[in-house]
Scaffold this active site. Structure first.
Site, PDB file in Angstrom:
ATOM      1  N   HIS A   1     -21.556  24.193  -5.606  1.00 40.12           N
ATOM      2  CA  HIS A   1     -22.977  23.906  -5.792  1.00 40.12           C
ATOM      3  C   HIS A   1     -23.638  25.090  -6.490  1.00 40.12           C
ATOM      4  CE1 HIS A   1     -26.666  21.705  -4.786  1.00 40.12           C
ATOM      5  NE2 HIS A   1     -27.231  22.901  -4.685  1.00 40.12           N
TER       6      HIS A   1
ATOM      7  N   ASP B   1     -18.723  21.008  -3.281  1.00 43.63           N
ATOM      8  CA  ASP B   1     -20.142  20.952  -2.949  1.00 43.63           C
ATOM      9  C   ASP B   1     -20.336  19.962  -1.809  1.00 43.63           C
ATOM     10  OD1 ASP B   1     -22.901  20.786  -2.866  1.00 43.63           O
ATOM     11  OD2 ASP B   1     -23.134  20.020  -4.908  1.00 43.63           O
TER      12      ASP B   1
ATOM     13  N   SER C   1     -29.850  20.404  -8.359  1.00 43.21           N
ATOM     14  CA  SER C   1     -30.029  20.460  -6.913  1.00 43.21           C
ATOM     15  C   SER C   1     -31.318  19.730  -6.504  1.00 43.21           C
ATOM     16  CB  SER C   1     -30.000  21.915  -6.438  1.00 43.21           C
ATOM     17  OG  SER C   1     -29.892  22.007  -5.047  1.00 43.21           O
TER      18      SER C   1
END
Length: 307
Positions: free
Chosen positions: A281, A251, A153
């Site tokens: 995600h 995501d 991320s």
């Protein structure tokens, strides 16, 4: 395929976002409360706390040694958390799994967080630790071969930015970059990537939440037009380390990660993009207990250890 049924079960229990202001301290405390005790974590040969002395200051790191050996490849890991969440503890399981499946000694970086630390403090910490790892190679048992960087991320944002900074500085020791569902464009124009609309709601990370979650970082001085903040905006990607970009089907950030991989390929960089079907995600941190998602660590090991 649909979202994995085990992920769907968890998503069904999450409260609907109400738009209330985010409280970093409360959110960090909530994360910390979910960290399992040490005795319940994946055992490794050694896990030790250390301090990396860098130009940006002393940075806490945690060093994971997978097994006893004469020497190791090194993997420097940057945790995710939208630049204001996450810690050595919250992502301890990720670092342990990376060490086990790659056979590399993993150095997890406890970089400074927004909003308390203004941009580019966290980025400088990450870059400084990579340089420190190379300098301390003999003490770390480095075999002098792989010096990889990995992040999930927002940690993936730092991976791309660190790779670019190193290239521009003439520091050519980084051999690989591994990005798990990276955030690479902090513009957040919802029409920029199809996945921002396709996966806008119902999959954990929601498109409407991107701006408020990243506001602490952006308000600290990070300019979305700066390629060190939005690495997808870097015009020339040639000469960067070979890359593995792992994305999740459900995501909002999927398409920008895949575009980065494609742009690397177009620039002559060896790059593989691997989309995990049924995943959302954060799956590497939250759902690696599901075998088909744990495979991301195995794929990373294959990427790092092939000839």
């Amino acid at each position: 395929m649909p979202i994995h049924p085990e992920i769907a079960k968890i998503l069904a229990t999450l409260p609907t976002p109400d738009g209330s202001p985010l409280d970093p301290e409360a959110m960090r405390a909530g994360e910390a409360a979910q960290v399992p005790p040490v005795e319940d974590r994946l055992p490794l040969h050694a896990v030790e706390e250390a301090t990396a002395v860098t130009p940006s200051g002393d940075v806490p790191v945690r060093i994971y040694t997978p097994a006893e050996a004469d020497a190791y490849g090194l993997l420097v890991y940057f945790h995710g958390g939208a630049f204001f969440l996450g810690s050595l503890d919250t992502h301890d399981a990720v670092a342990r799994s990376l060490a086990k499946e790659t056979g590399h000694k993993v150095i997890s970086v406890g970089y400074r967080l927004a909003p308390e630390a203004a941009f580019p403090a966290g980025l400088d910490d990450c870059y400084g630790v990579v340089r420190w790892a190379a300098e301390q190679g003999a003490d770390l048992g480095w075999d002098g071969k792989n010096l990889a960087i990995a992040g999930d991320s927002s940690g993936g944002t730092f991976v791309a930015a660190v790779a670019a900074k190193a290239h521009d500085d003439g520091f050519d020791r980084i051999t690989h970059q591994i990005l798990f569902y990276p955030s690479l464009d902090l513009d957040f124009d919802v029409d920029r990537y199809g996945s921002l609309r396709e996966n806008a709601e119902g999959y954990g990370l929601e498109t409407a939440g991107l701006k408020p979650f990243n506001a602490f970082y952006l308000d600290s001085g990070a300019d979305p037009a700066d390629p060190l903040v939005s690495p997808i905006k870097r015009e020339d990607l040639s000469g960067l380390p070979r890359a593995l970009v792992i994305t999740a089907e459900f995501d909002p950030l999927r398409d920008e990660g895949e575009l980065y991989g494609q742009r690397l390929q177009d620039a002559g960089v060896e790059a593989k993009v691997s989309r995990y079907a049924g995943a959302n995600h954060g799956f590497v941190q939250n759902f690696s207990w599901i075998p088909e998602f744990y495979r991301a660590f195995e794929e990373t090991g294959q990427f790092l250890n092939r000839d």
